[in-house]
Design an enzyme around this catalytic site. Structure first.
Site, mmCIF file in Angstrom:
data_model
loop_
_atom_site.group_PDB
_atom_site.id
_atom_site.type_symbol
_atom_site.label_atom_id
_atom_site.label_comp_id
_atom_site.label_asym_id
_atom_site.label_seq_id
_atom_site.Cartn_x
_atom_site.Cartn_y
_atom_site.Cartn_z
ATOM 1 N N GLY A 106 -7.644 17.846 -16.158
ATOM 2 C CA GLY A 106 -6.863 17.096 -17.155
ATOM 3 C C GLY A 106 -7.475 15.731 -17.428
ATOM 4 O O GLY A 106 -6.761 14.758 -17.710
ATOM 5 N N TYR A 158 10.282 18.806 -16.202
ATOM 6 C CA TYR A 158 9.203 17.973 -15.660
ATOM 7 C C TYR A 158 9.520 17.587 -14.213
ATOM 8 O O TYR A 158 8.704 17.772 -13.307
ATOM 9 C CB TYR A 158 9.069 16.725 -16.529
ATOM 10 C CG TYR A 158 7.974 15.770 -16.130
ATOM 11 C CD1 TYR A 158 6.628 16.104 -16.293
ATOM 12 C CD2 TYR A 158 8.275 14.499 -15.629
ATOM 13 C CE1 TYR A 158 5.627 15.210 -15.952
ATOM 14 C CE2 TYR A 158 7.276 13.601 -15.303
ATOM 15 C CZ TYR A 158 5.961 13.961 -15.469
ATOM 16 O OH TYR A 158 4.968 13.074 -15.134
#
Ligand SMILES: NC(=O)c1ccc[n+]([C@@H]2O[C@H](COP(=O)([O-])OP(=O)(O)OC[C@H]3O[C@@H](n4cnc5c(N)ncnc54)[C@H](O)[C@@H]3O)[C@@H](O)[C@H]2O)c1
Length: 319
Positions: free
Chosen positions: A8, A142
């Protein structure tokens, strides 16, 4: 010395972590990776880059084997607001990819850094001076993936002896790469809009106080934690860290000390406001300070000064 893989790496943190790691350990020791191919020219061809979708174990494993990777900074994830919009994908990317990274790390003896978040707490957690060890019942996808991730990292450490370490990061303020769809994006946008337009419309209420940190402190904290002697770490995987506890009206006031004509108004987004209301206003980071010497260098005033200076320079260069 084995190499470091950053997943990422094309995001808000990776844009600053990768250069910091290359500066510290040498350009050849750091492999950047992302599911997105970097914009042409963003990555010099001489440095190591891999396109890796972290939901595919073979892609992670191939890169780890090819580059002789010994440490993985696993940043790939969907952030809080995006995860609420796409909960199924968030489960797969946030937790599925962590599981695969840990499996590859187990097979290849890698250390793993996992960025948890203040989103790992929930509305039933004490919201002020949130303790290191406390109730964690988050109400967002999340947050659920972050708590589960903390536990999974603990499991791999105790069950398989893997060197997993992590931080519960607050909202990060930075000027290099834009934020990726989190609840604290306002804390970055307020600066970019102040410098460009002298006004900002904020998507959370003026009194929405949350923990924030300037990116240089966050990058230093990640590297220092990974370098800390293992024997000193009792809370390996989920250290509370913070630098600044501030609301939009605090930031606006601080910006006005430099740009007196700055104006702010509010159009509250109920989804992101609800997420912000379920998070701590400030966390207690005494475990990080005691166990590996965490010490932020930027407070609200110095972060604001540096952000405005850096963004001002960028704007002048672009004109
Ligand atoms: N930025 C913050 O304020 C903050 C705060 C707390 C925790 N964190 C955590 O830190 C990590 C990095 O955050 P960020 O702000 O850099 O996020 P970001 O959204 O800016 O970047 C995430 C990167 O992950 C990549 N990605 C998405 N799916 C992928 C996949 N399947 N395989 C490989 N790469 C994939 C994206 O392309 C993107 O470049 C995340 O785990 C996030 O939850 C960030």
């Amino acid at each position: 010395m084995r190499r470091i893989l950053v997943t990422g790496a094309g995001g808000q943190i990776g844009a600053e972590l990768v250069p910091a790691l290359r500066e510290r350990y040498g350009p050849d020791r750091v492999v950047a990776s992302d599911v997105r191919v970097p914009r042409s020219g963003a990555e010099p061809t001489a440095v190591r880059f891999e396109t890796i979708d972290c939901t595919h174990l073979r892609e992670i494993e191939g890169a780890v084997a090819r580059h002789d990777v010994g440490t993985i900074y696993h940043l790939a994830a969907l952030l809080s607001a995006v995860a609420e919009d796409k909960p199924r994908v968030a489960w797969e990317v946030n937790l599925g990819s962590l599981y695969r990274v840990l499996e590859v790390a187990r097979q290849h003896g890698c250390a793993v850094f996992f960025p948890s978040s203040i989103g790992a707490f929930g509305p039933s957690t004490p919201r002020d001076r949130t303790p290191q060890d406390t109730l964690q019942r988050p109400t967002t996808m999340y947050g659920i993936t972050k708590v589960a991730g903390e536990l999974l990292c603990d499991y791999y450490a105790t069950r398989f002896g893997l060197d997993t370490r992590g931080l519960r990061l607050p909202g990060l303020v930075s000027h290099v790469a834009p934020p990726g769809g989190g609840t604290t994006d306002w804390a970055v946008e307020i600066f970019t809009h102040a410098v460009r337009h002298r006004r900002y419309t904020c998507f959370v209420r003026p009194d929405s106080r949350l923990d924030l940190m300037y990116m240089p402190d966050a990058i230093r904290a990640m590297i220092e934690l990974m370098e800390a002697p293992a024997a000193r770490l009792r809370h390996r995987n989920a250290f509370n860290v913070t630098a600044v506890s501030a609301s939009p009206e605090d930031l606006a006031g601080e910006i006005r000390a430099h740009l007196p004509d700055f104006e702010i108004d509010y159009e509250v987004d109920p989804l992101r406001q609800a997420i912000a209301d379920s998070w701590p206003r400030s966390v207690d980071d005494s475990a990080a300070r005691a166990e590996w010497g965490f010490q932020p260098r930027y407070d609200l005033a110095s972060m604001t000064r540096d952000m405005l200076e850096q963004l001002g320079k960028k704007l002048r260069a672009a004109r």
